[in-house]
Scaffold this active site. Structure first.
Site, short mmCIF file in Angstrom:
data_model
loop_
_atom_site.label_atom_id
_atom_site.label_comp_id
_atom_site.label_asym_id
_atom_site.label_seq_id
_atom_site.Cartn_x
_atom_site.Cartn_y
_atom_site.Cartn_z
N HIS A 233 69.06 -43.77 29.18
CA HIS A 233 70.42 -43.88 28.69
C HIS A 233 70.69 -45.36 28.38
O HIS A 233 70.01 -46.25 28.90
CB HIS A 233 71.41 -43.40 29.76
CG HIS A 233 71.40 -41.92 29.97
ND1 HIS A 233 72.50 -41.13 29.78
CD2 HIS A 233 70.40 -41.09 30.34
CE1 HIS A 233 72.20 -39.86 30.03
NE2 HIS A 233 70.92 -39.82 30.39
N LEU A 234 71.66 -45.61 27.53
CA LEU A 234 71.97 -46.99 27.14
C LEU A 234 72.83 -47.65 28.22
O LEU A 234 73.98 -47.29 28.40
CB LEU A 234 72.70 -46.99 25.80
CG LEU A 234 71.86 -46.50 24.62
CD1 LEU A 234 72.72 -46.32 23.39
CD2 LEU A 234 70.72 -47.45 24.34
#
Length: 238
Positions: free
Chosen positions: A104-105
């Site tokens: 995930h960012l």
């Protein structure tokens, strides 16, 4: 005979063509539950995970997972392993094993994918690593491979429940959270010779001629054995 042998001892059902067409027509590349039913049906017709040629072709074409000859495990369940996973030959993958090669960012306002999927996906660079799992690897039950690991070496052993956060050397035995090297399977001399031999590049029919070698503890005394002394011809292997 219900199947044919295309190469290297793997098996292809005589109905492989129609079954692959049905897999595509039903959209199994996106409908994972249906894909799992199809894969399960096909592999049963072709002698199981270790021998099925058609399932290997489907997993690579529609799910981006490459699986070498004689390997087995949950890698054959569509959607369980992500795209860009490559698995060598004679590799054993226990139940519950998962591979993650995309994060995930964490440097954006939110880590939730709601904000960077769909209409906004084209505006983002979401890198996905290629995760390579070598040949003759054993991944124990419920082991997790995270994006920090891009290679698990040939002959490595991953302990049950381990969380693998970095690359694993050839023939290493790792365990724990995070996984750490406990020891190596063989002495340096034996590891070098086994790696050079690439015995796993041989077909099952070739290897089983030397079956007695596989039921005893390997030491330096075995390095003169023909299977370990001569590198395998890789030109016609899958």
């Amino acid at each position: 005979m219900e199947f044919v042998t295309p190469q290297d001892g793997l098996r292809r059902s005589r109905l492989a063509g129609p079954l692959k067409g049905l897999y595509r027509k039903l959209g199994c590349g996106r409908r994972w539950r249906l894909g799992r039913v199809m894969i399960d049906t096909i592999q049963r017709r072709e002698g199981g995970h270790m021998f099925t040629q058609t399932c290997r072709e489907l997993l690579e074409q529609y799910h981006g997972v490459k699986i070498g000859a004689y390997s087995y495990g949950p890698c054959f369940e569509p959607g369980i392993f992500p795209e860009q996973v490559e698995i060598g030959r004679y590799t054993s993958i226990g139940p519950g094993v998962r591979v993650f090669n995309q994060n995930h960012l964490m440097d954006h306002l939110s880590t939730h994918p709601f904000f960077y999927e769909g209409e906004h996906a084209a505006d983002l660079d979401m890198p996905r690593n290629t995760t390579r799992i070598g040949s003759d690897v054993w991944l124990g039950c419920n082991a997790l491979v995270t994006p920090g690991c891009q290679r698990i070496g040939d002959g490595a052993v991953i302990g049950a429940g381990a969380v693998v956060t970095k690359d694993v050397p050839d023939f290493a035995i790792v365990a724990g959270v995070p996984a750490k090297v406990i020891k190596f399977r063989f002495s340096e001399e034996v590891m070098a010779q086994v790696a050079e031999s690439c015995w796993w590049e041989r077909s099952y029919d070739e290897v089983r001629e030397h079956g007695k070698l596989f039921v005893q503890q390997i030491t330096e005394e075995h390095l003169t054995h023909p299977l370990l002394r001569t590198a395998a011809d890789k030109s016609d292997r899958v």
